[in-house]
Scaffold this motif. Structure first.
Motif, short mmCIF file in Angstrom:
data_model
loop_
_atom_site.label_atom_id
_atom_site.label_comp_id
_atom_site.label_asym_id
_atom_site.label_seq_id
_atom_site.Cartn_x
_atom_site.Cartn_y
_atom_site.Cartn_z
N GLU A 1 -21.94 -0.62 -49.98
CA GLU A 1 -21.68 -0.08 -51.32
C GLU A 1 -20.19 0.01 -51.63
O GLU A 1 -19.72 -0.50 -52.62
CB GLU A 1 -22.31 1.30 -51.45
N THR A 2 -19.48 0.70 -50.73
CA THR A 2 -18.05 0.86 -50.99
C THR A 2 -17.39 -0.50 -51.07
O THR A 2 -16.47 -0.71 -51.86
CB THR A 2 -17.37 1.69 -49.89
N ASP B 1 -18.05 -1.73 -54.55
CA ASP B 1 -17.25 -0.95 -55.49
C ASP B 1 -15.80 -1.42 -55.47
O ASP B 1 -15.19 -1.67 -56.51
CB ASP B 1 -17.27 0.54 -55.12
#
Lengths: 527, 440
Positions: A235-236, A239
């Motif tokens: 996820e990061t 992002d």
């Protein structure tokens, strides 16, 4: 009898052929005559290269007008100029402050304003100072050459004045004033500090892409794929990737706040974008002047000093005139010491002039110390050429760093005071001694570096898919953050231009920790 | 080559637009400051412009600046005398300023007062912003009843005092030149010839006849010259005047004040302020404003300004005496056709009931029809205001009597004033621009 006549005649012919003028009153012929004499010295002796000159005689009232429209002959109307006028006028009328003898404009032709109250001696000084000293500097210094366009500037301001007046007519005084107020608030943060490379041509981009692909193909090593990569949460990672992409698209971070807002703001009308453009063009035009105050005044003062002495040596002005000129010259280059009630920082005229004279001396009669500190120019005998090179290629910060000699540090008795907000004392870090010269010089140079003197504020992010918040960031060096009292006002102005929330965060340059944060969003929540 | 340009004849006031924008922006603040100034100042210079200081709130220009209080920095300073490196100097205790003069802005919440001077015109403009005397334009500027002689060319007839000498002489010279054409030159010629002949001793017969001829001709010419008069009635021109109507630009202001024992220093001071404001206002509207001061106890008399405000007198109260005196003065000196009359009456509201009836009658029948505006201010103390309010009473004796007139006459107005700060709002209210529908 005949001898007496002869003597008389000689005297009167001396009078006539010798002096350019012998009264305090001036007229246009006298100024023209004096101008020609000054021009002869400036061009043929000093070898200056100047824009054509336009000398304009103005009254004190017009001088006040010129003051508050930042010295420009044409300027758009805004209440802040009126405020300046009212303040200046009050000071002048009450006699707290005199008016400048001249104003000079970086334009082609170069316009110098001379006050009608000046005596002929002062007009001589002013013409030498402004029409040749400043003029040469404007034409030759690299900052002015690169950042300003002397040929077009008057036309541009003419356009700006007309355009803003039209906007006021069409959209109302209030709307234009709000836009201008907001733009003025971040004017200082709206210049390009580094020259951008000119845009590449379309074909060029294609060619580069192809080259890069070919290079990748040539150097492809399957082996590298098998090297394990550092584990990251998916996820990061995504992002982060998205943020990077966005920033790349918008060319963030952006140091020129108004430029970014002009191009990207979702709410501005086309005319508002043009108004913003006018404001940031104005800021850009004055940016070099801020960086070369010391050199510009030093150059002009040196030039007028040389020229009036030369005029005297050639017998063109009388001793009285020379004394009058030197009297005001000395007032201008006076440097009060730090404990003097008149002290208000280092006088750019004083230090600039002293440094120019010092360089001349180093070129002509160097001593051992000069040879050690300035081996490249000491004793080269060509002070004219040396100074001209310096005037062309330096700004205040680099000029001081390069050419402030120990002799001047001793003469001005400079010392460094270190002030830490945490301590309740200040410390003397260096004085005018062998151990201190380099530190004094470096710190003085740093004080002329306007990237250090002004807060470094950039736009780092804008979330176009979320709440469209505009994120600004001040990189705080040495704990010197922006003054909080104005911050909330300014980001409100920015919010007006941006249309959505704006936040400003101070990030320490040492450890990336957040020092302060202000935002328009929270304030709205509270109310 | 240099161009030398003289810019001094260029139009002045280049930054007028900037100054106007600045004034407009700070108008609110200036207005407040001006109101305050009027209340604090002496009457004699109340209208004289001057320095006004306003807080700089609305006119700050915020910029990002580095905070002088935070962080570490190095300063380079000239003029070292005794320091060596490594010396430490204690900072001055906070609040006493650190030598850079910024403590001035730290006190007073960082807001320096911005002081600038207003001209008398600007000052009064702001003071009288939105104010207008009722029906002023209509009755005093449109209904012109005054006419004034104005020069309008020349005419052939008129009275001797209006003789235009220049025109008359021009005609005279022209006529004489025309009628006497060539006469003077011919005369000179003949006289010269005669003289020449006379000087000779040996004149023959033809020359003698010639001489006789010359003499007759000279005589003839001289007679002709005498017959052309120096001034003929047809030369004479007179200045011609025409009477043209002009708006009445004169106003007389009657100040009526009760100076009976019931009016103390405080009441007089308040009345004074009201009169000053009215006077200032009229001065702006009319070319010429005259003030008549009428003070009254049980008798009324016209007095000088000095006496009006500072004189001492005691006695009973009879308002109608003042009204009658005023009417007489108006009749004698200020004809309604030439003068706009404004009446301002200040009183503490005490009067005999029977006299109040008389006053109302006078106002109704003669005064109100003849004046542009009649303002009555009743000056009360704070205690009286609350007492009246408790009793559910709108005002004192005179007020109750005047109440009925208010609805009937648009140019009649009454107000209560209790403290100095009330004066200006009351004044504004009295003369506030009326929403006159359907009327210009």
């Amino acid at each position: 009898m005949s001898q007496e006549l002869l003597a008389d005649k000689k005297l009167s012919s001396d009078d006539r052929s010798g002096l350019l003028f012998d009264t305090a009153d001036w007229d246009f012929q006298t100024i023209q005559r004096t101008y020609d004499a000054i021009e002869d010295i400036a061009l043929n002796d000093l070898g200056l290269s100047v824009y054509p000159n336009q000398v304009e005689i103005i009254s004190s009232e017009q001088m006040l007008d010129a003051y508050c429209s930042v010295g420009m002959p044409v300027m758009y109307t805004h209440w802040s100029f009126g405020k300046r006028f009212v303040a200046e006028e009050a000071m002048y009328r009450k006699g707290y402050r005199g008016l400048a003898y001249e104003i000079v404009i970086n334009s082609n032709p170069c316009i110098s304003y001379c006050m009608e109250e000046n005596t002929m001696a002062m007009q001589t000084l002013v013409v030498a100072h402004a029409a040749f000293g400043h003029n040469h500097f404007f034409k030759n210094n690299y900052l002015f050459q690169q950042w300003t366009c002397a040929e077009a500037i008057l036309d541009y301001f003419e356009f700006a004045k007309r355009y803003i007046a039209e906007c006021e007519e069409r959209h109302g005084l209030r709307a234009v004033e709000d836009t201008l107020d907001a733009a003025h608030a971040v004017m200082d943060q709206s210049v390009f500090r580094y020259r951008r490379p000119s845009k590449l041509k379309v074909g060029e981009i294609e060619r580069r892409k192809k080259e890069r692909r070919q290079h990748e193909e040539r150097t492809f090593q399957d082996l590298w794929r098998t090297v394990p990569q550092a584990k990251q949460s998916k996820e990061t990672d995504e992002d982060q990737k998205e943020l990077e992409e966005r920033k790349a698209q918008l060319k963030l971070p952006e140091e020129n706040l108004l430029y970014f807002i002009e191009k990207q703001s979702p709410v501005l009308e086309p005319w508002q974008r043009e108004v913003i453009r006018i404001v940031r063009s104005t800021a850009q035009y004055f940016y070099p002047q801020k960086q070369t105050k010391l050199m510009n005044e030093g150059c002009a003062t040196f030039v007028h000093y040389y020229i009036v002495n030369e005029l005297y040596d050639r017998g063109l002005i009388s001793e009285g005139t020379l004394l009058e000129i030197l009297h005001s010259h000395c007032n201008v280059v006076f440097q009060p010491e730090f404990d003097d009630p008149r002290y208000s920082g280092i006088n750019p005229y004083a230090l600039g002039f002293a440094m120019m004279q010092d360089i001349k001396k180093i070129c002509e009669q160097p001593d051992a110390e000069d040879r050690e500190w300035f081996p490249d120019i000491a004793g080269n005998g060509d002070w004219r050429g040396t100074l001209k090179t310096i005037w062309a290629n330096y700004r205040d910060e680099s000029f001081v760093n390069q050419y402030l000699s120990p002799r001047l540090i001793r003469q001005f008795k400079l010392f460094v005071v270190s002030d830490k907000s945490a301590d309740n004392f200040v410390r003397i870090d260096a004085i005018h001694d062998e151990a201190g010269y380099r530190k004094v010089r470096a710190d003085l140079a740093a004080s002329y570096d306007i990237t250090l003197g002004e807060p470094d504020i950039q736009i780092t992010d804008v979330d176009f898919r979320g709440n469209r918040e505009l994120v600004l960031r001040q990189t705080v060096r040495e704990g010197v953050q922006v003054d909080q009292s104005d911050c909330t006002e300014i980001i409100k102005h920015l919010r007006y231009l941006w249309g959505y929330d704006v936040s400003l965060e101070g990030i320490s340059s040492e450890d990336d920790s957040s020092i302060f944060k202000v935002t328009t969003g929270e304030a709205d929540d509270k109310s | 080559m240099a161009h030398l340009i003289d810019r001094r004849p260029n139009p002045r006031e280049k930054s007028l637009g900037n100054r106007q924008r600045f004034l407009r922006r700070s108008r609110e603040e200036i207005k407040r400051a001006v109101d305050k100034a009027v209340n604090e100042r002496n009457i004699s210079d109340a209208g004289n412009g001057g320095s006004i200081s306003i807080p700089s709130r609305g006119i700050t220009e915020p910029r990002f600046r580095l905070s002088p209080k935070h962080g570490n920095r190095q300063r380079v300073t000239p003029g070292n005398k005794e320091f060596v490196s490594g010396d430490t100097i204690d900072k001055p205790p906070s609040g006493s300023g650190d030598g850079s003069g910024k403590d001035a802005s730290d006190s007073g919440e960082g807001e320096d007062d911005f002081v600038f001077s207003l001209s008398r015109g600007e000052f009064l403009d702001i003071l009288f912003d939105d104010l207008e005397l009722p029906d002023l334009i209509k009755s005093s500027l449109k209904d012109t009843t005054v006419s004034e002689p104005r020069r309008a060319g020349y005419s052939n007839d008129g009275t001797t005092p209006n003789l235009n000498v220049l025109r008359t002489m021009r005609n005279s010279i022209g006529r004489r030149l025309a009628l006497n054409k060539g006469g003077a030159a011919r005369l000179k010629e003949l006289e010269a010839e005669a003289d020449e002949l006379c000087e000779r001793d040996d004149l023959d017969i033809s020359q003698r006849t010639r001489l006789a001829q010359i003499y007759t001709e000279i005589e003839d010419l001289k007679r002709r010259g005498r017959r052309v008069p120096f001034i003929d009635p047809i030369d004479i021109r007179y200045n011609r005047f025409e009477r043209r109507p002009v708006p009445a630009t004169k106003a007389v202001m009657f100040c009526l004040m009760d100076v009976s024992a019931s009016m103390g220093e405080h009441e007089k001071d308040l009345a004074k302020r009201f009169f000053v404001l009215l006077h200032l206002f009229l001065q702006r509207q009319y070319e010429r404003v005259e003030i008549v001061f009428v003070r009254h106890t049980h008798v009324a008399q016209e007095v000088s300004e000095e006496e009006f405000f500072y004189g001492r007198e005691s006695g009973g109260t009879m308002v109608s005496a003042a009204l009658e005196t005023m009417l007489n003065i108006q009749k004698d000196r200020y004809a309604t056709s030439d003068w706009n009359a404004y009446v301002a009456q200040a009183s503490d509201g005490d009067n005999f009931s029977s006299d109040t009836v008389r006053c109302v009658g006078l106002l109704e029948d003669t005064i109100l029809p003849a004046c542009q505006f009649y303002a009555y201010i009743e000056i009360l103390t704070e205690a009286e205001v609350s007492r009246l309010a408790l009793a559910g009473n709108p005002g004192k004796e005179l007020w109750r009597g005047y109440d009925a007139l208010k609805t009937k006459w648009a140019n009649f107005s009454t107000k209560h004033v209790a403290s100095r700060a009330d004066i200006y709002p009351v004044f504004r209210e009295l003369f506030a621009r009326r929403q006159r529908e359907g009327q210009l």
